[in-house]
Write an enzyme that holds these catalytic residues in place. Structure first.
Site, PDB file in Angstrom:
ATOM      1  N   ARG A  41      -4.289 -13.173  37.194  1.00 29.93           N
ATOM      2  CA  ARG A  41      -4.305 -14.609  36.861  1.00 29.93           C
ATOM      3  C   ARG A  41      -3.097 -15.311  37.451  1.00 29.93           C
ATOM      4  O   ARG A  41      -2.088 -14.686  37.788  1.00 29.93           O
ATOM      5  CB  ARG A  41      -4.320 -14.825  35.334  1.00 29.93           C
ATOM      6  CG  ARG A  41      -3.116 -14.247  34.582  1.00 29.93           C
ATOM      7  CD  ARG A  41      -2.059 -15.255  34.235  1.00 29.93           C
ATOM      8  NE  ARG A  41      -0.856 -14.629  33.709  1.00 29.93           N
ATOM      9  CZ  ARG A  41       0.188 -14.325  34.436  1.00 29.93           C
ATOM     10  NH1 ARG A  41       0.207 -14.559  35.723  1.00 29.93           N
ATOM     11  NH2 ARG A  41       1.263 -13.772  33.870  1.00 29.93           N
ATOM     12  N   ASP A  50       3.686 -17.769  25.284  1.00 32.16           N
ATOM     13  CA  ASP A  50       2.555 -17.128  24.569  1.00 32.16           C
ATOM     14  C   ASP A  50       3.086 -16.234  23.450  1.00 32.16           C
ATOM     15  O   ASP A  50       2.557 -16.247  22.332  1.00 32.16           O
ATOM     16  CB  ASP A  50       1.622 -16.363  25.529  1.00 32.16           C
ATOM     17  CG  ASP A  50       2.297 -15.301  26.380  1.00 32.16           C
ATOM     18  OD1 ASP A  50       3.544 -15.257  26.461  1.00 32.16           O
ATOM     19  OD2 ASP A  50       1.563 -14.474  26.984  1.00 32.16           O
ATOM     20  N   GLY A 142       4.056 -11.285  39.145  1.00 33.03           N
ATOM     21  CA  GLY A 142       3.758 -12.347  38.189  1.00 33.03           C
ATOM     22  C   GLY A 142       2.302 -12.783  38.175  1.00 33.03           C
ATOM     23  O   GLY A 142       1.963 -13.813  37.592  1.00 33.03           O
ATOM     24  N   SER A 144      -0.078 -10.656  37.050  1.00 34.21           N
ATOM     25  CA  SER A 144      -0.711  -9.829  36.011  1.00 34.21           C
ATOM     26  C   SER A 144      -1.476  -8.631  36.519  1.00 34.21           C
ATOM     27  O   SER A 144      -2.549  -8.300  36.001  1.00 34.21           O
ATOM     28  CB  SER A 144      -1.685 -10.679  35.180  1.00 34.21           C
ATOM     29  OG  SER A 144      -0.987 -11.295  34.195  1.00 34.21           O
ATOM     30  N   SER A 145      -0.926  -7.959  37.522  1.00 34.74           N
ATOM     31  CA  SER A 145      -1.609  -6.745  37.992  1.00 34.74           C
ATOM     32  C   SER A 145      -1.621  -5.688  36.894  1.00 34.74           C
ATOM     33  O   SER A 145      -2.603  -4.971  36.721  1.00 34.74           O
ATOM     34  CB  SER A 145      -0.927  -6.203  39.251  1.00 34.74           C
ATOM     35  OG  SER A 145       0.371  -5.730  38.971  1.00 34.74           O
ATOM     36  N   ASP A 189      -2.304 -12.840  29.441  1.00 36.10           N
ATOM     37  CA  ASP A 189      -2.890 -12.176  30.604  1.00 36.10           C
ATOM     38  C   ASP A 189      -4.227 -11.529  30.262  1.00 36.10           C
ATOM     39  O   ASP A 189      -5.191 -11.611  31.027  1.00 36.10           O
ATOM     40  CB  ASP A 189      -1.927 -11.100  31.131  1.00 36.10           C
ATOM     41  CG  ASP A 189      -0.547 -11.666  31.399  1.00 36.10           C
ATOM     42  OD1 ASP A 189      -0.400 -12.897  31.397  1.00 36.10           O
ATOM     43  OD2 ASP A 189       0.387 -10.869  31.607  1.00 36.10           O
TER      44      ASP A 189
HETATM   45  P1  ADP Z   1       2.725  -7.841  37.226  1.00 37.96           P
HETATM   46  O1  ADP Z   1       3.481  -9.120  37.160  1.00 37.96           O
HETATM   47  O2  ADP Z   1       2.030  -7.655  38.523  1.00 37.96           O
HETATM   48  O3  ADP Z   1       1.824  -7.619  36.053  1.00 37.96           O
HETATM   49  P2  ADP Z   1       4.264  -5.671  36.109  1.00 37.96           P
HETATM   50  O4  ADP Z   1       5.688  -5.364  36.345  1.00 37.96           O
HETATM   51  O5  ADP Z   1       3.884  -6.056  34.744  1.00 37.96           O
HETATM   52  O6  ADP Z   1       3.870  -6.746  37.182  1.00 37.96           O
HETATM   53  O7  ADP Z   1       3.351  -4.401  36.476  1.00 37.96           O
HETATM   54  C1  ADP Z   1       3.160  -3.940  37.772  1.00 37.96           C
HETATM   55  C2  ADP Z   1       2.755  -2.461  37.726  1.00 37.96           C
HETATM   56  O8  ADP Z   1       1.333  -2.322  37.491  1.00 37.96           O
HETATM   57  C3  ADP Z   1       2.996  -1.732  39.031  1.00 37.96           C
HETATM   58  O9  ADP Z   1       4.331  -1.319  39.169  1.00 37.96           O
HETATM   59  C4  ADP Z   1       2.017  -0.560  38.909  1.00 37.96           C
HETATM   60  O10 ADP Z   1       2.559   0.465  38.112  1.00 37.96           O
HETATM   61  C5  ADP Z   1       0.843  -1.189  38.162  1.00 37.96           C
HETATM   62  N1  ADP Z   1      -0.180  -1.605  39.141  1.00 37.96           N
HETATM   63  C6  ADP Z   1      -0.377  -2.813  39.684  1.00 37.96           C
HETATM   64  N2  ADP Z   1      -1.402  -2.804  40.580  1.00 37.96           N
HETATM   65  C7  ADP Z   1      -1.865  -1.540  40.613  1.00 37.96           C
HETATM   66  C8  ADP Z   1      -2.909  -0.852  41.328  1.00 37.96           C
HETATM   67  N3  ADP Z   1      -3.678  -1.467  42.221  1.00 37.96           N
HETATM   68  N4  ADP Z   1      -3.092   0.440  41.068  1.00 37.96           N
HETATM   69  C9  ADP Z   1      -2.315   1.088  40.185  1.00 37.96           C
HETATM   70  N5  ADP Z   1      -1.332   0.515  39.478  1.00 37.96           N
HETATM   71  C10 ADP Z   1      -1.100  -0.769  39.685  1.00 37.96           C
HETATM   72  P1  NG1 Z   2       3.477 -11.234  33.945  1.00 37.68           P
HETATM   73  O1  NG1 Z   2       3.517 -12.363  34.841  1.00 37.68           O
HETATM   74  O2  NG1 Z   2       2.194 -10.449  34.065  1.00 37.68           O
HETATM   75  O3  NG1 Z   2       4.681 -10.402  34.074  1.00 37.68           O
HETATM   76  C1  NG1 Z   2       4.366 -11.791  31.436  1.00 37.68           C
HETATM   77  C2  NG1 Z   2       3.688 -11.499  30.096  1.00 37.68           C
HETATM   78  C3  NG1 Z   2       2.899 -12.709  29.597  1.00 37.68           C
HETATM   79  C4  NG1 Z   2       3.769 -13.965  29.583  1.00 37.68           C
HETATM   80  C5  NG1 Z   2       4.425 -14.141  30.971  1.00 37.68           C
HETATM   81  C6  NG1 Z   2       5.401 -15.301  31.010  1.00 37.68           C
HETATM   82  C7  NG1 Z   2       2.933  -9.215  29.657  1.00 37.68           C
HETATM   83  C8  NG1 Z   2       1.839  -8.225  29.807  1.00 37.68           C
HETATM   84  N1  NG1 Z   2       2.750 -10.399  30.227  1.00 37.68           N
HETATM   85  O4  NG1 Z   2       3.392 -11.892  32.449  1.00 37.68           O
HETATM   86  O5  NG1 Z   2       2.393 -12.445  28.299  1.00 37.68           O
HETATM   87  O6  NG1 Z   2       4.716 -13.923  28.557  1.00 37.68           O
HETATM   88  O7  NG1 Z   2       5.154 -12.971  31.355  1.00 37.68           O
HETATM   89  O8  NG1 Z   2       4.765 -16.490  30.700  1.00 37.68           O
HETATM   90  O9  NG1 Z   2       3.937  -8.913  29.043  1.00 37.68           O
END
Ligand code: ADP
Ligand code: NG1
Length: 457
Positions: A41, A50, A142, A144-145, A189
């Site tokens: 997203r 949130d 950022g 939401s992977s 997310d």
């Molecule tokens: P984001 O902002 O993208 O949600 P996070 O720091 O919360 O970042 O999480 C990213 C983590 O999610 C990556 O370091 C990895 O461990 C996991 N991830 C993301 N994309 C993939 C993928 N395609 N396959 C496996 N793991 C993934």
């Molecule tokens: P991302 O952008 O996926 O790191 C995080 C939090 C959200 C929200 C945003 C800031 C998780 C899983 N996601 O998102 O709930 O607080 O930061 O607006 O912790």
């Protein structure tokens, strides 16, 4: 009103689905039984609020996590990934699912989703599965992977174990279970990943979780640009420090107005209990909280708690080292950002001729608040936002948690091509690392649909 999209549909295989089916066959000598997918997203406005109980306004993006799944009787769940950087993993179907917070490798996010379903239904032995994950969401940016991965795993675990849940239940379970990774995030997310609908952004409200469609202006486009600095939330304490600061700020405000302090309160709950407007909450912040950071001693004194109670009741595992807390700054950001979300929605609803300018101004104010009050930007994001504004954006702001990752910019539809070329020339091309990432880092985004299970036709 049209019916909301179903969770389970039959589809004609796309190129990506065909490739994934072939990879599955080559690796495991069988065909997948079904596919699950969950989108990432982009949050248009409402950052870091949130988890304080306030409504946010994201849209799902085209990029997603897609997983091919087959079931078996081997008492094993085997996980593989089309990206060779993410190593294979296997676990037993029975016994506890342990999440390694100290070393949050990719499979731990998948396990969070499995664990959520296992616990919800009290399943002692999950169905054996073979899964291959294929992700297109830029990671640690950022968008939401991680949550898309958790949601995809939760959804496929529900299906493989022949259980049934509503999208709202799935969103709530996955939001809770992602916290096993150690980040005390909110529910934005997971809610948008399950509840998104193609063509519309969503206002997401919490407690109870509900969504309202928000039609974005036809004359504008939203462009995502990644500053190419990765930020993995689970491996740093930035995020949880902000969560804790908001929690303590809520307690300090509650103390000042004599609310019951015996339970955890969010900043939104303080507002509800006082039956006050957001402007009144901002005035309360000015009156009660001081600008200088609070020491642990001062917090304990005002709240009438011991240092040990502060550690155990208010601080989380990775915030135990923090000595000073910026309560004024964080609370001011949260209440002002909550107001901007509501203004953004009402501008979208009203469709004034000057809507795009107004939305752009709100996005710029949001960015300034994230940068100056919430301190979740970084020099590269600042450079990128500045270039976006110079290249014709009406508004530009960091999106998601920040400290790296993406900006989202609002562009008049007829200037998108110029904007993309200008940002490309000024931010990506001069730097070889950024230039190599440009293709997946700079793109127009339209509101996409929510998570789904596919069976091939
Ligand atoms: P984001 O902002 O993208 O949600 P996070 O720091 O919360 O970042 O999480 C990213 C983590 O999610 C990556 O370091 C990895 O461990 C996991 N991830 C993301 N994309 C993939 C993928 N395609 N396959 C496996 N793991 C993934
Ligand atoms: P991302 O952008 O996926 O790191 C995080 C939090 C959200 C929200 C945003 C800031 C998780 C899983 N996601 O998102 O709930 O607080 O930061 O607006 O912790």
């Amino acid at each position: 009103m049209a019916n909301p999209p179903k969770l389970k549909t039959a589809v004609t295989a796309s190129e990506r689905l065909k490739n994934l089916r072939n990879t599955f066959g080559t690796r495991f000598g069988e065909a997948p039984v079904f596919y699950a997918c969950a989108p990432g997203r982009v949050n248009l406005i409402g950052e870091h609020i949130d988890y304080c109980g306030y409504a946010v306004l994201p849209m799902a993006i085209e990029q997603n996590i897609l997983t091919a799944v087959s079931m078996n009787n081997t008492n094993t769940i085997r996980l593989a990934n089309t990206n060779p950087n993410y190593k294979d993993f296997a676990l037993s179907c029975s016994g506890d699912i342990a999440i390694d917070r100290d070393n949050p490798q990719w499979h731990n996010y998948f396990l969070c989703g499995l664990k959520g379903i296992k616990e919800t239904f009290g399943i002692t032995r999950l169905t054996g599965m073979t899964c291959i994950v294929d992700g297109t969401i830029p990671p640690n940016a950022g968008l939401s992977s991680s949550s898309a991965l958790v949601c995809c795993a939760g959804l496929l675990a529900m299906e493989a174990n022949k259980k049934s849940l509503s999208k709202v239940e799935l969103a709530e379970i996955c939001a809770k279970s992602e916290r096993y990774i150690g980040t005390e995030g909110g529910g934005m997310d997971h809610s948008i990943s399950f509840l998104a609908e193609r063509g519309t952004a969503k206002l997401i409200e919490f407690q109870p979780l509900q969504t309202t469609s928000v039609k974005l202006p036809d004359a504008a486009a939203f462009v995502i640009s990644n500053c190419c600095v990765e930020m993995n939330k689970a491996t740093s304490s930035h995020f949880n420090i902000r969560v804790v600061e908001c929690l303590i700020a809520a307690k300090m405000l509650a103390r000042a107005v004599n609310l019951d302090l015996s339970r955890a309160l969010t900043l939104a709950q303080v507002q509800t209990e006082l039956n006050a407007s957001l402007d009144e909450m901002l005035a309360l912040v000015e009156e009660v909280l001081h600008y200088e950071p609070y020491s642990r001693e001062e917090i304990c004194k005002v709240l009438g708690i011991t240092a040990e109670q502060l550690s155990t009741d208010l601080l989380s595992a990775n915030t135990q080292h923090v000595t000073h807390f910026k309560l004024y700054h964080r609370a001011k950001h949260v209440y002002s950002e909550a107001a901007r979300v509501l203004q953004f929605k009402s501008v979208c609803d009203s469709d004034f001729p000057e809507s795009i300018q107004l939305l752009g101004e709100l996005m710029n104010q949001s960015h300034e608040s994230c940068r100056d009050l919430y301190e979740c930007s970084c020099p590269e994001l600042e450079q990128l936002v500045e270039i976006c504004l110079r290249s014709g954006a009406m508004g530009s702001r960091l999106t998601g948690a920040g400290w790296g990752g993406c900006a989202v910019s609002l562009i008049p539809s007829d200037s998108v091509d110029y904007f993309l070329q200008a940002v490309r020339g000024a931010y990506y091309l001069p730097d070889p690392h950024r230039a190599a990432m440009e293709k997946q880092s700079l793109f127009v985004s339209k509101p996409s649909g929510g998570a789904a299970i596919f069976l091939e036709e």
